[in-house]
Design an enzyme around this catalytic site. Structure first.
Site, PDB file in Angstrom:
ATOM      1  N   ASP A 370      27.543  31.158  44.443  1.00  0.00           N
ATOM      2  CA  ASP A 370      26.759  31.916  43.476  1.00  0.00           C
ATOM      3  C   ASP A 370      25.672  30.988  42.943  1.00  0.00           C
ATOM      4  O   ASP A 370      25.810  29.764  43.011  1.00  0.00           O
ATOM      5  CB  ASP A 370      27.684  32.377  42.345  1.00  0.00           C
ATOM      6  CG  ASP A 370      26.975  33.257  41.338  1.00  0.00           C
ATOM      7  OD1 ASP A 370      26.044  33.973  41.735  1.00  0.00           O
ATOM      8  OD2 ASP A 370      27.356  33.232  40.155  1.00  0.00           O
ATOM      9  N   ASP A 729      31.421  32.554  39.242  1.00  0.00           N
ATOM     10  CA  ASP A 729      31.924  32.493  37.865  1.00  0.00           C
ATOM     11  C   ASP A 729      32.053  33.861  37.211  1.00  0.00           C
ATOM     12  O   ASP A 729      32.691  33.997  36.190  1.00  0.00           O
ATOM     13  CB  ASP A 729      31.015  31.603  37.004  1.00  0.00           C
ATOM     14  CG  ASP A 729      29.578  32.126  36.943  1.00  0.00           C
ATOM     15  OD1 ASP A 729      29.243  33.046  37.719  1.00  0.00           O
ATOM     16  OD2 ASP A 729      28.802  31.600  36.119  1.00  0.00           O
ATOM     17  N   ASP A 733      31.996  38.223  41.188  1.00  0.00           N
ATOM     18  CA  ASP A 733      32.367  37.304  42.263  1.00  0.00           C
ATOM     19  C   ASP A 733      33.841  37.431  42.665  1.00  0.00           C
ATOM     20  O   ASP A 733      34.243  36.947  43.722  1.00  0.00           O
ATOM     21  CB  ASP A 733      32.122  35.845  41.827  1.00  0.00           C
ATOM     22  CG  ASP A 733      30.662  35.586  41.524  1.00  0.00           C
ATOM     23  OD1 ASP A 733      29.810  36.104  42.255  1.00  0.00           O
ATOM     24  OD2 ASP A 733      30.376  34.870  40.551  1.00  0.00           O
TER      25      ASP A 733
END
Length: 1056
Positions: A370, A729, A733
């Site tokens: 990410d 996070d 996700d």
């Protein structure tokens, strides 16, 4: 959601939505409507997935090849022990036989307990999702406002009012704003770095991504600015957060075995085959001992005789062989090694939640990361600002260091403006006063209250300092705060706010793209301070301020200079805010309170554009969510290690590309047309084209990605044979974290949902920690290979010793309980200590190993069969020597007074009873002469109860050889001269412990009786060492041959 497929709330007007749900904004739903819809839609809560029952979890722990072999061995051992005790009329003398099955079962129970505990923790991600749900909501029903209605009772069509700080209770269509703006923090759901503006206008696109649904608010997100009225469109599992729960559950069902688990299962299957073959061979070799017959006419067998007693005896030998072949200690040693690896990783800020993840890291081939909060700090910071200098044709640019909300993190590069000129003072004044944010310190991290961009502007003011004072004098006060969530004192901002009193606020709106405040200057005059989108501010400016404070008309040439610089900043992924002010406020020049006659105009946002005209342009500040400083080097390390990095983010394309270029994922002028895609663009491509893109070397970035996009990319990579590590996070996700081979969550900025779905948590949110963890994973795998090789070579030796015993027809030189002791206790400490072998220097300069690489290649297998052969020969040899030879290399073996026999007699020991008076066995001494073993009643006992001394010698030789063999396992190829034992002091400690444990069972009478052994004298120990030491010399010679053959192959390759 079926409802949403037929009715796309975001693409229709508010009136159409209200009509669809048969509700009104002034009365809401009726109680009858609520009951009907409750029956249809259920409660607004996430479904609780039915977990596996405890008995199912327990049974799953035994669904393993090695475990099944151990279970079989334990069962057969128990049956034989039980039958043996029955034959002895329950005298209790057979207690030792039960030790073996008991220990094996105990190991399996402990293994199952650990497995069940890990499984029961696996689905906590779903519980963490439930914690994100709102508990109550302000709802309108039957024309009455219910201020605290439990959120679970909401139904589609309910009218809900949201205010600042509220957690959104369901997916809802915004029907109207009660303030001029509404901002919602939805980064955990979509990955967007900034709070998102929401409104009531319809979105034209029917097939719209989450980020584009600007008139929808989603369950689990938070209102950070403004208030509004909404109509509920989806509840429970039909919400976006409900879909994520479903995806997490689906991903958990798709979890595949780790590379190590696959290899161990493969090894277990081969071991089963080998054990069966060897056991059958033992019976075939010895069948004449329990089956005999006479032959008539040269070929007809008659008078077939079968001895159950001898058949059972050789069956026991086969069981002993199985015990010898199975490395009972292997599961325990692997678990211990992985646990030690987790401790090492924890010291490097990588907290491993699932033990097998340690090894999986070592063969990671792709890291899908990410962006927000992982590659970047998730903290907005000002990185650059510019104003005009002494002329309208030139700009002066100031670069700003620091990537966090810590006012002492970095400063302004080459900042010499301690006595700030009028233009820079205007920058500081606007940034500090036209601002509602703050900074607080909690959990060893500086965080923002309010909008991140505004917090970043306040931090910039602290770095600028204040007029007449040197930068840093006041900032020293910032250090006075506690780690309890308390606000951080910002003295420079406080100085500006005391100097210029704020009297009114003109809130931000989408039309003018700016906000402003009216302040009372020290001279008593009012001034309007404005900040907003740079193009919008510039368009409404008539003048510009130069460095000395003078004002000049803003002509086209000057506009071009400003716009060109602004374009340069946006191309670097910066979010640019324009700053301006206005002194001539007309009717607001004396505004001081709500009693002022012009106050009504400040209540009407449509008047704000007229007030914010004829502005004086001051400058532009560039802000961004900056990359972490260490990420660039970590990307380079990944490249060297043969690991590809792919960035999957919910942020927009240009920002993602700019960050990826800065962290050196892409080169400066690289063509990104085949490397950068939005989630929708990528998923619209044919499957073959998607696979081609993912398999192409180099970095990739996927922007505006939704949870399903992330999950699909991870799934495709796994289908291509990649070992995928996914970092993230946010809630968005979690499904991909669960699906990946190893999910890595951020410990500081990560949501609880992400942490619970992950296999590993980064305590410092540092991308480079992943690279360090990969290196540790590779080192652990190499060390596991070392101790697996060690244990297998030892077990091969044990198998060969039993096979030789059976093939030669001599008494068994070791009993199963002794072999179990060696495999579990004696081998355990050295095998575990091999897990501490230092890592190779070039461990991160090699490509990742393939997941299908074998644990042991053919040469290593040949090598250890040869080593095992020596172990077997030495173990049986010392046994034969004691019975047949008076001395060995000049050392007397008959000082204890025992009787020597010929090798032929030893082979035919079972026929001893037919030897008659021709055979007698003299008593011999043990325990230094304090105890005597005699055979007055039956001389043939010399080969059964009398074999305790040679059996002890065999066991001691086996233990000593395996200690020396552990030194061989320090390195697969390098000599002990190059890799000396003291490189791993833990191994020396473990060898000492193992020898100590062996001495304990030798010299403690009770334990000696349990294991059927006796104490040895110093002379006998010397013989043991002489027989054992050559194993080092043999392996050194084999390593030398291996190095030479590899060297010649490399030379041939170079000459080709």
């Amino acid at each position: 959601m079926e409802e949403e497929k037929s009715f796309l709330a975001w693409s229709l007007s508010v009136d159409q939505c209200l009509k669809e749900y048969n509700t009104t904004l002034d009365k809401g739903l009726t109680s009858e409507d609520v009951q009907i819809r409750r029956q249809k839609y259920g409660y607004n809560e996430l479904a609780k997935e039915k977990g596996k029952p405890l008995w199912h979890l327990v049974l799953e722990q035994f669904d393993d090849t090695l475990v099944k072999i151990l279970l079989g061995a334990a069962f057969i051992s128990f049956v034989l022990a039980f039958l043996g005790e029955s034959e002895e009329n329950g005298s209790g003398s057979g207690f030792e036989a039960f030790v073996e099955p008991f220990v094996i079962v105990l190991i399996l129970i402990l293994n199952a307990v650990v497995g069940v505990w890990q499984e029961s923790n696996a689905e906590k991600a779903l519980e963490a999702l439930k914690a994100m749900q709102c508990e109550s909501a302000k709802v309108l029903r039957d024309g009455t406002v219910l201020p605290n209605l439990p959120a679970r009772e909401l139904v589609p069509g309910d009218i809900v009012e949201l205010h600042v700080g509220d957690k959104v209770p369901a997916d809802m269509r915004v029907s109207g704003l009660k303030t001029s703006t509404l901002r919602v923090e939805q980064s955990s759901l979509t990955g967007e770095a900034m709070p998102v503006l929401k409104g009531a206008s319809l979105v034209v696109a029917d097939d719209c991504e989450l980020q584009g649904k600007e008139n929808m608010v989603f369950a689990g997100t938070t209102v950070v600015n403004g208030s509004c009225v909404c109509v509920v469109t989806s509840i429970g599992m039909d919400t976006e957060i409900g879909k994520i729960q479903r995806q997490i559950h689906e991903a958990s069902l798709e979890e595949s075995e780790t590379p190590l688990k696959k290899k161990l299962d493969e090894f277990g299957s081969r071991l089963t085959t080998a054990i069966c073959i060897v056991c059958v061979l033992v019976w075939i070799i010895n069948y004449k001992n329990f089956v005999s017959w006479d032959v008539v006419d040269g070929y007809k067998p008659v008078n077939i005789r079968f001895s159950l007693e001898k058949c059972t005896y050789y069956f026991k030998i086969a069981v002993a062989l199985a015990v010898a072949a199975i490395p009972e200690g292997l599961p325990a040693v692997i678990t211990t090694c992985l646990a030690l690896g987790t401790r090492k990783m924890a010291q490097k800020n990588a907290i491993v939640r699932k033990l097998p993840s340690v090894e999986t890291l070592g063969c990671t081939t792709v890291i899908c990361s990410d962006k927000t909060g992982t590659l970047t700090t998730n903290q907005m910071s000002a990185t650059e600002f510019f104003t005009l200098g002494g002329k309208t044709t030139t700009c002066r640019v100031f670069s700003v260091d620091g990537t966090t909300y810590d006012p002492k993190d970095g400063g302004i590069v080459d900042w010499g403006c301690y006595n700030m000129d009028a233009n820079l003072q205007a920058v500081a004044e606007i940034c500090s006063i036209c601002n509602d944010a703050g900074v607080f310190y909690e959990g060893k991290l500086f965080r923002a209250t309010g909008l991140p961009t505004e917090a970043a502007l306040k931090v910039l003011v602290e770095k600028m300092g204040i007029p007449e004072k040197k930068n840093g004098e006041s900032i020293q006060e910032v250090a006075n705060f506690a780690d309890n969530g308390s606000s951080v004192k910002l003295p420079c901002c406080d100085w500006w706010n005391k100097r210029s009193k704020r009297v009114a606020t003109l809130e931000f709106d989408r039309v003018r793209k700016s906000m402003s405040v009216i302040v009372r200057e020290p001279n008593g005059q009012n001034r309007l301070l404005v900040k907003g989108a740079a193009e919008s501010i510039l368009e409404r400016s008539s003048y510009t301020q130069l460095a000395d404070g003078s004002l000049v008309p803003l002509d086209e040439a000057c506009r071009e200079v400003i716009l060109k610089k602004h374009s340069e900043m946006t191309s670097k992924g910066l979010r640019c805010l324009g700053l301006a002010y206005k002194d001539e406020l007309g009717e607001f020049s004396d505004y001081s309170s709500e009693e002022h006659p012009s106050h009504k105009k400040l209540l009407d946002p449509s008047c704000y554009s007229n007030i914010e005209t004829n502005l004086t342009f001051v400058g532009v500040v560039g802000l961004r969510d900056p990359p972490r400083e260490e990420v660039g080097n970590a990307i380079e390390d990944c490249r060297e290690a043969g690991i590809r990095v792919m960035v999957i983010t919910g942020d927009n394309k240009s920002t993602a590309e700019a960050i990826c270029c800065e962290i050196r994922l892409f080169s400066e002028n690289e063509d990104l047309s085949q490397s950068s895609f939005t989630g929708r663009e990528f998923m619209s491509l044919p499957a073959s084209r998607r696979s081609e893109i993912l398999s192409t070397p180099g970095g990739k970035v996927f922007s505006r990605a939704e949870p399903r996009h992330k999950q699909e990319i991870v799934r495709m990579l796994k289908e291509m044979g990649e070992i995928v590590a996914m970092t993230g996070d946010g809630v968005n996700d979690a499904p991909a974290l669960k699906l990946a081979d190893i999910g890595i969550a951020m410990g500081i900025t990560g949501t609880e949902v992400a942490k619970e779905a992950s296999d590993m948590v980064l305590a410092d949110d540092n991308f480079s920690t992943i690279v360090a963890a990969v290196a540790e994973g590779r080192s652990i795998y190499n060390n596991m290979k070392a101790f697996i090789r060690y244990m297998i070579s030892s077990n091969v030796g044990e198998v060969i010793s039993i096979f030789l015993t059976a093939a030669l027809g001599i008494p068994e030189c070791m009993i199963p309980v002794q072999l179990l002791w060696v495999n579990l206790v004696t081998d355990g400490p050295p095998a575990t200590a091999l897990g501490f072998n230092p890592a190779d220097i070039d461990i991160m300069k090699k490509p990742p190993r393939k997941s299908d690489d074998s644990l042991i290649d053919s040469w290593v297998l040949i090598r250890y069969i040869m080593i095992g052969s020596y172990v077997g020969v030495a173990t049986v040899g010392i046994f034969v020597l004691w019975y047949t030879q008076a001395s060995f290399l000049g050392i007397s073996l008959i000082s204890d007074g025992h009787t020597l026999v010929s090798f032929t007699q030893l082979q035919n020991w079972s026929e001893c009873s037919s030897w008659g008076s021709n055979f007698t066995a003299a008593p011999y001494t043990i325990s230094g002469g304090f105890r005597t073993i005699s055979f007055e009643n039956n001389p043939c006992d010399y080969f059964t109860s009398g074999k305790v001394k040679p059996m002890t010698l065999s066991l001691s030789v086996l233990v000593a050889i395996e200690m020396f063999n552990s030194l061989n396992a320090l390195s697969e190829d390098n000599s002990l001269l190059k890799m000396p034992p003291w490189r791993n002091p833990w191994l020396l400690v473990a060898m000492t412990v193992s020898f100590g444990l062996h001495c304990v069972i030798l010299y403690v009478p009770f334990l000696a009786n349990v294991f059927g052994i006796v104490p040895l004298s110093f002379r006998e120990w010397f013989v043991v060492i002489l027989v054992s030491f050559p194993v080092i010399l043999i392996d050194e010679a084999l390593k030398f041959i291996g190095r030479c053959s590899r060297g010649s192959i490399k030379k041939k390759i170079k000459t080709m």
